[in-house]
Design a protein around this motif. Structure first.
Motif, PDB file in Angstrom:
ATOM      1  N   MET A 105       8.051  33.618 -25.078  1.00 18.58           N
ATOM      2  CA  MET A 105       7.110  34.112 -26.096  1.00 18.58           C
ATOM      3  C   MET A 105       7.831  35.075 -27.030  1.00 18.58           C
ATOM      4  SD  MET A 105       3.430  35.975 -25.485  1.00 18.58           S
ATOM      5  CE  MET A 105       2.396  36.446 -26.869  1.00 18.58           C
ATOM      6  N   SER A 106       7.604  34.944 -28.321  1.00 18.30           N
ATOM      7  CA  SER A 106       8.306  35.780 -29.288  1.00 18.30           C
ATOM      8  C   SER A 106       7.790  37.214 -29.239  1.00 18.30           C
ATOM      9  CB  SER A 106       8.113  35.215 -30.703  1.00 18.30           C
ATOM     10  OG  SER A 106       6.747  35.177 -31.038  1.00 18.30           O
ATOM     11  N   THR A 107       8.675  38.126 -29.642  1.00 22.83           N
ATOM     12  CA  THR A 107       8.320  39.547 -29.654  1.00 22.83           C
ATOM     13  C   THR A 107       7.388  39.846 -30.814  1.00 22.83           C
ATOM     14  OG1 THR A 107      10.500  40.040 -28.745  1.00 22.83           O
ATOM     15  CG2 THR A 107       9.253  41.877 -29.680  1.00 22.83           C
ATOM     16  N   PRO A 108       6.258  40.517 -30.603  1.00 27.00           N
ATOM     17  CA  PRO A 108       5.356  40.842 -31.707  1.00 27.00           C
ATOM     18  C   PRO A 108       6.045  41.747 -32.710  1.00 27.00           C
ATOM     19  CG  PRO A 108       4.460  41.623 -29.599  1.00 27.00           C
ATOM     20  CD  PRO A 108       5.760  40.998 -29.312  1.00 27.00           C
ATOM     21  N   PRO A 109       5.677  41.662 -33.980  1.00 25.61           N
ATOM     22  CA  PRO A 109       6.303  42.522 -34.986  1.00 25.61           C
ATOM     23  C   PRO A 109       5.971  43.987 -34.761  1.00 25.61           C
ATOM     24  CG  PRO A 109       4.450  41.314 -35.926  1.00 25.61           C
ATOM     25  CD  PRO A 109       4.668  40.760 -34.551  1.00 25.61           C
ATOM     26  N   THR A 110       6.903  44.844 -35.088  1.00 21.48           N
ATOM     27  CA  THR A 110       6.688  46.290 -34.959  1.00 21.48           C
ATOM     28  C   THR A 110       5.913  46.798 -36.171  1.00 21.48           C
ATOM     29  OG1 THR A 110       8.729  46.849 -36.117  1.00 21.48           O
ATOM     30  CG2 THR A 110       8.875  46.472 -33.726  1.00 21.48           C
ATOM     31  N   PRO A 111       5.304  47.977 -36.078  1.00 24.07           N
ATOM     32  CA  PRO A 111       4.617  48.550 -37.247  1.00 24.07           C
ATOM     33  C   PRO A 111       5.545  48.697 -38.460  1.00 24.07           C
ATOM     34  CG  PRO A 111       3.964  49.725 -35.257  1.00 24.07           C
ATOM     35  CD  PRO A 111       5.061  48.786 -34.854  1.00 24.07           C
ATOM     36  N   ASP A 112       6.808  49.041 -38.227  1.00 21.19           N
ATOM     37  CA  ASP A 112       7.746  49.184 -39.341  1.00 21.19           C
ATOM     38  C   ASP A 112       8.002  47.838 -40.015  1.00 21.19           C
ATOM     39  OD1 ASP A 112       7.952  51.880 -38.925  1.00 21.19           O
ATOM     40  OD2 ASP A 112       9.828  51.766 -37.789  1.00 21.19           O
ATOM     41  N   GLU A 113       8.111  46.789 -39.219  1.00 14.91           N
ATOM     42  CA  GLU A 113       8.332  45.457 -39.801  1.00 14.91           C
ATOM     43  C   GLU A 113       7.121  45.013 -40.615  1.00 14.91           C
ATOM     44  OE1 GLU A 113      11.316  43.108 -36.755  1.00 14.91           O
ATOM     45  OE2 GLU A 113       9.226  43.390 -36.129  1.00 14.91           O
ATOM     46  N   LEU A 114       5.913  45.275 -40.091  1.00 12.45           N
ATOM     47  CA  LEU A 114       4.712  44.919 -40.847  1.00 12.45           C
ATOM     48  C   LEU A 114       4.605  45.726 -42.132  1.00 12.45           C
ATOM     49  CD1 LEU A 114       1.954  44.482 -38.109  1.00 12.45           C
ATOM     50  CD2 LEU A 114       2.792  42.747 -39.705  1.00 12.45           C
ATOM     51  N   ALA A 115       4.951  47.014 -42.065  1.00  8.72           N
ATOM     52  CA  ALA A 115       4.897  47.858 -43.261  1.00  8.72           C
ATOM     53  C   ALA A 115       5.876  47.358 -44.317  1.00  8.72           C
ATOM     54  CB  ALA A 115       5.205  49.307 -42.890  1.00  8.72           C
ATOM     55  N   ALA A 116       7.063  46.930 -43.887  1.00  9.44           N
ATOM     56  CA  ALA A 116       8.041  46.390 -44.831  1.00  9.44           C
ATOM     57  C   ALA A 116       7.530  45.106 -45.466  1.00  9.44           C
ATOM     58  CB  ALA A 116       9.372  46.153 -44.123  1.00  9.44           C
ATOM     59  N   LEU A 117       6.884  44.248 -44.657  1.00  8.23           N
ATOM     60  CA  LEU A 117       6.317  43.002 -45.200  1.00  8.23           C
ATOM     61  C   LEU A 117       5.236  43.298 -46.224  1.00  8.23           C
ATOM     62  CD1 LEU A 117       5.380  39.811 -43.244  1.00  8.23           C
ATOM     63  CD2 LEU A 117       3.689  40.853 -44.739  1.00  8.23           C
ATOM     64  N   VAL A 118       4.349  44.234 -45.914  1.00  6.12           N
ATOM     65  CA  VAL A 118       3.276  44.592 -46.851  1.00  6.12           C
ATOM     66  C   VAL A 118       3.863  45.130 -48.155  1.00  6.12           C
ATOM     67  CG1 VAL A 118       1.339  46.148 -47.247  1.00  6.12           C
ATOM     68  CG2 VAL A 118       1.558  44.986 -45.049  1.00  6.12           C
ATOM     69  N   ALA A 119       4.920  45.929 -48.050  1.00  7.52           N
ATOM     70  CA  ALA A 119       5.546  46.487 -49.252  1.00  7.52           C
ATOM     71  C   ALA A 119       6.122  45.378 -50.126  1.00  7.52           C
ATOM     72  CB  ALA A 119       6.635  47.483 -48.856  1.00  7.52           C
ATOM     73  N   VAL A 120       6.788  44.399 -49.499  1.00  3.28           N
ATOM     74  CA  VAL A 120       7.378  43.297 -50.263  1.00  3.28           C
ATOM     75  C   VAL A 120       6.294  42.468 -50.943  1.00  3.28           C
ATOM     76  CG1 VAL A 120       8.655  41.126 -50.065  1.00  3.28           C
ATOM     77  CG2 VAL A 120       9.472  43.155 -48.871  1.00  3.28           C
ATOM     78  N   THR A 121       5.251  42.098 -50.196  1.00  3.87           N
ATOM     79  CA  THR A 121       4.203  41.258 -50.773  1.00  3.87           C
ATOM     80  C   THR A 121       3.396  42.003 -51.830  1.00  3.87           C
ATOM     81  OG1 THR A 121       2.745  41.819 -48.904  1.00  3.87           O
ATOM     82  CG2 THR A 121       4.021  39.781 -48.753  1.00  3.87           C
ATOM     83  N   THR A 122       3.255  43.313 -51.682  1.00  2.00           N
ATOM     84  CA  THR A 122       2.558  44.100 -52.708  1.00  2.00           C
ATOM     85  C   THR A 122       3.329  44.077 -54.018  1.00  2.00           C
ATOM     86  OG1 THR A 122       1.569  45.545 -51.033  1.00  2.00           O
ATOM     87  CG2 THR A 122       1.646  46.379 -53.289  1.00  2.00           C
ATOM     88  N   ARG A 123       4.656  44.228 -53.911  1.00  2.00           N
ATOM     89  CA  ARG A 123       5.480  44.152 -55.127  1.00  2.00           C
ATOM     90  C   ARG A 123       5.403  42.765 -55.759  1.00  2.00           C
ATOM     91  NH1 ARG A 123       9.505  46.578 -51.839  1.00  2.00           N
ATOM     92  NH2 ARG A 123      10.768  44.675 -51.975  1.00  2.00           N
ATOM     93  N   LEU A 124       5.454  41.738 -54.921  1.00  2.00           N
ATOM     94  CA  LEU A 124       5.387  40.376 -55.443  1.00  2.00           C
ATOM     95  C   LEU A 124       4.054  40.111 -56.129  1.00  2.00           C
ATOM     96  CD1 LEU A 124       7.042  38.266 -52.577  1.00  2.00           C
ATOM     97  CD2 LEU A 124       7.824  38.421 -54.951  1.00  2.00           C
ATOM     98  N   ARG A 125       2.954  40.541 -55.482  1.00  2.00           N
ATOM     99  CA  ARG A 125       1.639  40.312 -56.080  1.00  2.00           C
ATOM    100  C   ARG A 125       1.510  41.011 -57.424  1.00  2.00           C
ATOM    101  NH1 ARG A 125      -3.282  41.305 -52.032  1.00  2.00           N
ATOM    102  NH2 ARG A 125      -4.370  40.724 -53.952  1.00  2.00           N
ATOM    103  N   ALA A 126       1.946  42.258 -57.502  1.00  2.00           N
ATOM    104  CA  ALA A 126       1.847  42.998 -58.758  1.00  2.00           C
ATOM    105  C   ALA A 126       2.683  42.334 -59.843  1.00  2.00           C
ATOM    106  CB  ALA A 126       2.299  44.446 -58.548  1.00  2.00           C
TER     107      ALA A 126
END
Length: 332
Positions: free
Chosen positions: A1-22
Motif C-alpha cells: 500500500m502506498s504511503t499517504p501524502p504528508t501535509p507538506d506535500e498536500l500544501a505544495a500541491l495546493v500551491a501549485v494548482t492555485t498558481r495554475l488556476r489563477a
C-alpha cells in the motif's frame, strides 16, 4: 500500500494548482469550474476533450494550460489529409551514414494540443490510441516512450457540423473527461472584450510551474486515500450505466479507474488527503457521459448521455458511512 501524502506535500500541491488556476483564469475568464476540472484531469494523468461550437475558447483554454507549464508542447492541427505518421513521426534514411534516423512527431511532448481532432479521418485519430493509453508510440516496429507528465488536450466541434468525423468509441474511452466550454456570461464577455481590446492575453502568459513539479503533484494525488465505501460507490455508478435501458453501451472498467483518479485529484486540490462521494458526484458526468452510447429510444425522446448519467447519480445511494484517511502512527 502506498504511503499517504504528508501535509507538506498536500500544501505544495495546493500551491501549485492555485498558481495554475489563477494563470489560466487570467485568460479564460468567467469559467472557474471548467478550469478546475481541467487541472484535475492534468493531475490524474488523464486526457481532456473539449467539445463545443467554434469560437467559444476551446483552443484558448488548451493553449493557456500548455503555456502555464514550463514544458515541451506539441500542437497538431487535424485536417482530412493528415496522416498517422504526421503525429507519431517517421524514420528518415540518411545517405551519409546509410542508416535510418527517427524523427519524432508532435506527440513527443509533455502537453499535446490536438485542434479539431474530429476533422481528421478515424485512421489518423486512432494513431493516438497507443500514445494516450500506454504513453508510448510505435513506429516501424520499435516503441518509443513519451515524456511524463503526458497530457493530450483535444478540441472538437459537434459531430453535426460540416466536415467532421465522429471519434471511435475506443478513442473516446481514452479521454478521461469531456468538457463543454459554453458561452460566457455577459459580465465575463465584457471583461474579455476589455482584456483583448489592445493585446492578446495569451501572449503575456508566462509559466508558473514546470513539468517536474507537475509530475510530483501527480504522484502525490495518486497516493490519496479512497475508502472502500467510496470505491464501491464508483463501481455502483459504473454498473448502473451498464444496466440502464437508456443506454446500449455502458461505462468500461477504465471509466471506473479514471473516475476514481480524477476524484483523488479534485480532493487533493481542495487540500484533503481522502476522497469524498461529493468529489465523485461532481466529476461523474464529465468522466462518464462521453463514453456511453444512447439507445434508439433515448435518442428519439431527446435524452442525452449527460441526462442519463445525471439520473444515475441521482438514484444511486450514497455510501452509508465513509472512512477518512487512516490515522498516522505516532511514537509513544
Amino acid at each position: 500500500m502506498s504511503t499517504p501524502p504528508t501535509p507538506d506535500e498536500l500544501a505544495a500541491l495546493v500551491a501549485v494548482t492555485t498558481r495554475l488556476r489563477a494563470n489560466v483564469e487570467s485568460v479564460v475568464t468567467g469559467r472557474p469550474e471548467l478550469v478546475r476540472t481541467s487541472l484535475a484531469v492534468l493531475l490524474a494523468e488523464g486526457h481532456l476533450l473539449l467539445e463545443d461550437v467554434p469560437g467559444v475558447g476551446k483552443t484558448t483554454l488548451a493553449k493557456a494550460i500548455a503555456r502555464s507549464i514550463d514544458a515541451s508542447v506539441g500542437r497538431i492541427q487535424f485536417t482530412p489529409d493528415l496522416l498517422p505518421s504526421d503525429l507519431t513521426g517517421v524514420n528518415i534514411f540518411r545517405a551519409q551514414t546509410h542508416e535510418f534516423e527517427f524523427r519524432p512527431g508532435p506527440v513527443f511532448a509533455h502537453v499535446v494540443i490536438g485542434d479539431e481532432i474530429n476533422r481528421a479521418s478515424p485512421k489518423t485519430q486512432s494513431a493516438l490510441l497507443e500514445c494516450m493509453q500506454e504513453a508510448q508510440a510505435t513506429v516501424d516496429g520499435r516503441s518509443y516512450p513519451l515524456p511524463r507528465p503526458f497530457l493530450v488536450v483535444a478540441t472538437q466541434n459537434p459531430v453535426e457540423m460540416e466536415g467532421t468525423y465522429p471519434l471511435p468509441e475506443a478513442q473516446r474511452d481514452r479521454f478521461m473527461a469531456r468538457l463543454t466550454v459554453g458561452y460566457p456570461s455577459v459580465e465575463a464577455e465584457l471583461d474579455m472584450l476589455d482584456a483583448q481590446e489592445t493585446a492578446d492575453p495569451l501572449a503575456r502568459l508566462r509559466p508558473v510551474t514546470d513539468a517536474a513539479e507537475v509530475q510530483r503533484c501527480v504522484d502525490v494525488a495518486r497516493r490519496l486515500y479512497a475508502a472502500p465505501a467510496v470505491k464501491r460507490y464508483v463501481v455502483d455508478l459504473v454498473t448502473a450505466t451498464r444496466e440502464d435501458p437508456g443506454l446500449r453501451l455502458g461505462a468500461s472498467p477504465r471509466a471506473a479507474i479514471q473516475l476514481l483518479r480524477a476524484s483523488k485529484s479534485l480532493a487533493a486540490m481542495a487540500g484533503r488527503d481522502h476522497v469524498l462521494p461529493d468529489d465523485v458526484q461532481e466529476l461523474a458526468v464529465a468522466v462518464l457521459a462521453h463514453r456511453l452510447l444512447p439507445s434508439t429510444e433515448a435518442r428519439l425522446s431527446g435524452r442525452t448521455t449527460q441526462d442519463v448519467v445525471a439520473a444515475v447519480v441521482a438514484r444511486t445511494p450514497l455510501p452509508v458511512a465513509t472512512t477518512a484517511a487512516p490515522a498516522r502512527q505516532t511514537a509513544g
